[in-house]
Write a protein that holds these residues in place. Structure first.
Motif, mmCIF file in Angstrom:
data_model
loop_
_atom_site.group_PDB
_atom_site.id
_atom_site.type_symbol
_atom_site.label_atom_id
_atom_site.label_comp_id
_atom_site.label_asym_id
_atom_site.label_seq_id
_atom_site.Cartn_x
_atom_site.Cartn_y
_atom_site.Cartn_z
ATOM 1 N N MET A 55 -6.930 1.897 5.068
ATOM 2 C CA MET A 55 -7.616 1.838 3.771
ATOM 3 C C MET A 55 -7.364 0.505 3.081
ATOM 4 O O MET A 55 -8.262 -0.050 2.443
ATOM 5 C CB MET A 55 -7.189 2.998 2.891
ATOM 6 C CG MET A 55 -7.598 4.347 3.414
ATOM 7 S SD MET A 55 -6.812 5.648 2.460
ATOM 8 C CE MET A 55 -8.251 6.435 1.785
ATOM 9 N N LEU A 56 -6.155 0.005 3.194
ATOM 10 C CA LEU A 56 -5.846 -1.311 2.614
ATOM 11 C C LEU A 56 -6.691 -2.394 3.269
ATOM 12 O O LEU A 56 -7.185 -3.296 2.586
ATOM 13 C CB LEU A 56 -4.357 -1.626 2.765
ATOM 14 C CG LEU A 56 -3.411 -0.797 1.921
ATOM 15 C CD1 LEU A 56 -1.976 -1.065 2.319
ATOM 16 C CD2 LEU A 56 -3.630 -1.073 0.448
ATOM 17 N N ASN A 57 -6.861 -2.298 4.575
ATOM 18 C CA ASN A 57 -7.698 -3.255 5.290
ATOM 19 C C ASN A 57 -9.131 -3.200 4.772
ATOM 20 O O ASN A 57 -9.798 -4.236 4.646
ATOM 21 C CB ASN A 57 -7.651 -2.983 6.798
ATOM 22 C CG ASN A 57 -8.333 -4.071 7.587
ATOM 23 O OD1 ASN A 57 -8.191 -5.248 7.275
ATOM 24 N ND2 ASN A 57 -9.064 -3.673 8.611
ATOM 25 N N ASP A 58 -9.623 -2.000 4.456
ATOM 26 C CA ASP A 58 -10.980 -1.845 3.928
ATOM 27 C C ASP A 58 -11.169 -2.573 2.605
ATOM 28 O O ASP A 58 -12.265 -3.046 2.302
ATOM 29 C CB ASP A 58 -11.323 -0.365 3.742
ATOM 30 C CG ASP A 58 -11.588 0.353 5.044
ATOM 31 O OD1 ASP A 58 -11.761 -0.324 6.083
ATOM 32 O OD2 ASP A 58 -11.624 1.609 5.027
ATOM 33 N N ILE A 59 -10.124 -2.655 1.789
ATOM 34 C CA ILE A 59 -10.247 -3.346 0.501
ATOM 35 C C ILE A 59 -9.740 -4.782 0.575
ATOM 36 O O ILE A 59 -9.676 -5.469 -0.443
ATOM 37 C CB ILE A 59 -9.540 -2.570 -0.632
ATOM 38 C CG1 ILE A 59 -8.034 -2.462 -0.397
ATOM 39 C CG2 ILE A 59 -10.174 -1.222 -0.849
ATOM 40 C CD1 ILE A 59 -7.263 -1.906 -1.592
ATOM 41 N N GLY A 60 -9.367 -5.217 1.774
ATOM 42 C CA GLY A 60 -8.977 -6.609 1.961
ATOM 43 C C GLY A 60 -7.557 -6.936 1.556
ATOM 44 O O GLY A 60 -7.279 -8.077 1.157
#
Length: 77
Positions: A55-60
């Motif tokens: 999820m963190l990767n999804d928000i950069g």
């Protein structure tokens, strides 16, 4: 709930912009505004701390960046 937060913020902003409010009321509105911002920061950072790496990767964000942000004191922007 985010929609209600924005409407509360808008109402506080309108009240604080009014010049017809007595000085004590303007101070009270300002204190309420600061408290609302602090509560929003605390909640946002708590939610950020609960996100998984995908999820963190999804928000950069990296897990390290999220950890740093999530562990800031609520009064720090």
């Amino acid at each position: 709930m985010p929609g209600s937060t924005m409407s509360h913020r808008a109402a506080l902003a309108q009240l604080s912009a009014r010049s017809s409010l007595p000085a004590v009321s303007r101070v009270a509105v300002r204190i309420a505004w600061v408290c609302a911002v602090w509560v929003h920061r605390r909640r946002s950072r708590n939610h950020l701390a609960d996100l998984d790496p995908r999820m963190l990767n999804d928000i950069g964000m990296t897990p390290r960046e999220a950890h740093t942000e999530a562990h800031k004191w609520f009064w720090r922007p």
